[in-house]
Design an enzyme around this catalytic site. Structure first.
Site, PDB file in Angstrom:
ATOM      1  CG  HIS A   7       3.076  11.558  -0.287  1.00 47.13           C
ATOM      2  ND1 HIS A   7       3.943  11.061  -1.241  1.00 47.13           N
ATOM      3  CD2 HIS A   7       2.103  10.616  -0.181  1.00 47.13           C
ATOM      4  CE1 HIS A   7       3.516   9.894  -1.679  1.00 47.13           C
ATOM      5  NE2 HIS A   7       2.392   9.586  -1.038  1.00 47.13           N
ATOM      6  CD  GLN A  60      -0.774  10.377  -2.634  1.00 54.23           C
ATOM      7  OE1 GLN A  60      -0.414   9.612  -1.743  1.00 54.23           O
ATOM      8  NE2 GLN A  60      -0.572  10.125  -3.918  1.00 54.23           N
ATOM      9  CG  HIS A  84      -0.016   6.079   1.906  1.00 54.79           C
ATOM     10  ND1 HIS A  84      -1.187   6.311   1.224  1.00 54.79           N
ATOM     11  CD2 HIS A  84       0.937   6.787   1.245  1.00 54.79           C
ATOM     12  CE1 HIS A  84      -0.953   7.112   0.194  1.00 54.79           C
ATOM     13  NE2 HIS A  84       0.332   7.420   0.191  1.00 54.79           N
ATOM     14  CD  GLU A 136       3.476   6.302  -2.182  1.00 58.62           C
ATOM     15  OE1 GLU A 136       2.543   6.697  -1.436  1.00 58.62           O
ATOM     16  OE2 GLU A 136       3.626   6.735  -3.343  1.00 58.62           O
TER      17      GLU A 136
HETATM   18  N1  CMX Z   1      -3.090   1.164   6.659  1.00 59.69           N
HETATM   19  C1  CMX Z   1      -2.983   0.211   7.627  1.00 59.69           C
HETATM   20  N2  CMX Z   1      -3.537  -1.035   7.512  1.00 59.69           N
HETATM   21  C2  CMX Z   1      -4.196  -1.294   6.359  1.00 59.69           C
HETATM   22  C3  CMX Z   1      -4.322  -0.360   5.316  1.00 59.69           C
HETATM   23  C4  CMX Z   1      -3.737   0.917   5.505  1.00 59.69           C
HETATM   24  N3  CMX Z   1      -3.819   1.867   4.562  1.00 59.69           N
HETATM   25  N4  CMX Z   1      -5.026  -0.916   4.299  1.00 59.69           N
HETATM   26  C5  CMX Z   1      -5.338  -2.174   4.700  1.00 59.69           C
HETATM   27  N5  CMX Z   1      -4.844  -2.386   5.930  1.00 59.69           N
HETATM   28  C6  CMX Z   1      -4.981  -3.610   6.739  1.00 59.69           C
HETATM   29  C7  CMX Z   1      -6.451  -3.962   6.898  1.00 59.69           C
HETATM   30  O1  CMX Z   1      -7.034  -3.295   8.000  1.00 59.69           O
HETATM   31  C8  CMX Z   1      -6.398  -5.456   7.099  1.00 59.69           C
HETATM   32  O2  CMX Z   1      -6.087  -5.755   8.419  1.00 59.69           O
HETATM   33  P1  CMX Z   1      -6.967  -6.835   9.244  1.00 59.69           P
HETATM   34  O3  CMX Z   1      -6.798  -8.133   8.493  1.00 59.69           O
HETATM   35  O4  CMX Z   1      -6.327  -6.826  10.596  1.00 59.69           O
HETATM   36  O5  CMX Z   1      -8.355  -6.311   9.195  1.00 59.69           O
HETATM   37  C9  CMX Z   1      -5.229  -5.885   6.208  1.00 59.69           C
HETATM   38  O6  CMX Z   1      -4.416  -4.702   6.035  1.00 59.69           O
HETATM   39  C10 CMX Z   1      -5.693  -6.360   4.854  1.00 59.69           C
HETATM   40  O7  CMX Z   1      -6.518  -5.357   4.328  1.00 59.69           O
HETATM   41  P2  CMX Z   1      -7.694  -5.559   3.282  1.00 59.69           P
HETATM   42  O8  CMX Z   1      -8.744  -4.552   3.555  1.00 59.69           O
HETATM   43  O9  CMX Z   1      -8.090  -7.003   3.215  1.00 59.69           O
HETATM   44  O10 CMX Z   1      -7.012  -5.108   1.941  1.00 59.69           O
HETATM   45  P3  CMX Z   1      -6.024  -5.860   0.985  1.00 59.69           P
HETATM   46  O11 CMX Z   1      -5.219  -6.924   1.691  1.00 59.69           O
HETATM   47  O12 CMX Z   1      -6.757  -6.231  -0.239  1.00 59.69           O
HETATM   48  O13 CMX Z   1      -5.055  -4.623   0.631  1.00 59.69           O
HETATM   49  C11 CMX Z   1      -3.005  -3.506   0.840  1.00 59.69           C
HETATM   50  C12 CMX Z   1      -4.211  -4.043   1.599  1.00 59.69           C
HETATM   51  C13 CMX Z   1      -2.131  -2.739   1.811  1.00 59.69           C
HETATM   52  C14 CMX Z   1      -2.233  -4.695   0.247  1.00 59.69           C
HETATM   53  C15 CMX Z   1      -3.536  -2.573  -0.297  1.00 59.69           C
HETATM   54  O14 CMX Z   1      -4.222  -1.510   0.294  1.00 59.69           O
HETATM   55  C16 CMX Z   1      -2.455  -2.058  -1.207  1.00 59.69           C
HETATM   56  O15 CMX Z   1      -2.004  -2.730  -2.121  1.00 59.69           O
HETATM   57  N6  CMX Z   1      -2.002  -0.776  -0.985  1.00 59.69           N
HETATM   58  C17 CMX Z   1      -0.985  -0.174  -1.825  1.00 59.69           C
HETATM   59  C18 CMX Z   1      -1.580   0.673  -2.928  1.00 59.69           C
HETATM   60  C19 CMX Z   1      -2.341   1.859  -2.407  1.00 59.69           C
HETATM   61  O16 CMX Z   1      -2.616   1.999  -1.232  1.00 59.69           O
HETATM   62  N7  CMX Z   1      -2.702   2.774  -3.372  1.00 59.69           N
HETATM   63  C20 CMX Z   1      -3.385   4.012  -3.057  1.00 59.69           C
HETATM   64  C21 CMX Z   1      -2.399   5.153  -2.825  1.00 59.69           C
HETATM   65  C22 CMX Z   1      -1.686   5.570  -4.109  1.00 59.69           C
HETATM   66  C23 CMX Z   1      -0.568   6.575  -3.882  1.00 59.69           C
HETATM   67  O17 CMX Z   1      -0.127   6.809  -2.768  1.00 59.69           O
HETATM   68  O18 CMX Z   1      -0.127   7.166  -4.900  1.00 59.69           O
HETATM   69 CO    CO Z   2       1.101   8.112  -1.694  1.00 60.48          CO
END
Ligand code: CMX
Ligand code: CO
Length: 146
Positions: A7, A60, A84, A136
């Site tokens: 997805h 999604q 993502h 993912e």
């Molecule tokens: N795509 C690309 N870059 C991303 C991002 C994304 N979706 N989300 C965060 N970032 C980047 C930010 O821009 C930031 O970069 P800079 O430092 O250059 O500004 C960096 O990653 C850190 O981001 P943050 O805002 O400080 O956020 P966190 O570090 O707290 O979290 C992440 C980032 C990826 C660890 C967190 O989003 C995560 O754990 N994601 C996995 C879970 C998820 O996304 N769940 C929702 C979807 C559920 C599903 O698909 O079922």
């Molecule tokens: Co997903």
């Protein structure tokens, strides 16, 4: 092995309005909605094909349920849009993630898989290690329709 694009995840403020856009604009009518409290989202999976290659491909749509969730933070920082990409695996998602982490260049975000859409097991790779793309991995539930 990664076998398909499972997805594409899209962050939105209003799930119902975004579902309506995808349904009315593109004609996707096979729509599954659920809440994933662990991930902090209300989400919809819109099936886009019925390919017999090990699993369908979905859009999604993700609406945050709380302000400290990953999607809420993303929306605050970047606004609505692509969040993502998710690859499907043909076997154990943890083994797939361990293999990727074992190569040493990519951080896996979870120590063990978490609950994903439609009974799947999921984990994530850090976007900073994947060229800016949150990635993912998905192990679909055995009974999930393909
Ligand atoms: N795509 C690309 N870059 C991303 C991002 C994304 N979706 N989300 C965060 N970032 C980047 C930010 O821009 C930031 O970069 P800079 O430092 O250059 O500004 C960096 O990653 C850190 O981001 P943050 O805002 O400080 O956020 P966190 O570090 O707290 O979290 C992440 C980032 C990826 C660890 C967190 O989003 C995560 O754990 N994601 C996995 C879970 C998820 O996304 N769940 C929702 C979807 C559920 C599903 O698909 O079922
Ligand atoms: Co997903």
């Amino acid at each position: 092995m990664l076998t398909r694009i499972d997805h594409i995840g899209i962050a939105c403020h209003d799930l119902d309005a975004t579902i309506a856009f995808y349904r009315d604009t593109y004609g996707f009518t096979d729509i599954h909605v659920e809440v994933n409290e662990e991930q902090g989202v209300r989400e919809a999976m819109l099936k886009t094909n019925d390919a017999g290659d090990g699993g369908a491909t979905y859009i999604q749509l993700l609406e945050p349920t709380r302000p400290d969730s990953a999607v809420a933070k993303f929306l605050a920082k970047r606004g609505e849009g692509l969040h993502h990409i998710a690859f499907g695996t043909d076997g154990d998602v943890q083994a797939e993630a361990d293999g990727i982490a074992g190569a040493g260049r990519v951080r896996v975000l979870y120590d063990s898989p978490r609950h994903g859409s439609m009974g799947s097991r999921i984990t994530f790779l850090h976007p900073k290690d994947c060229g800016g793309v949150l990635t993912e991995l998905v192990e679909a539930a055995p009974e999930r329709p393909s």
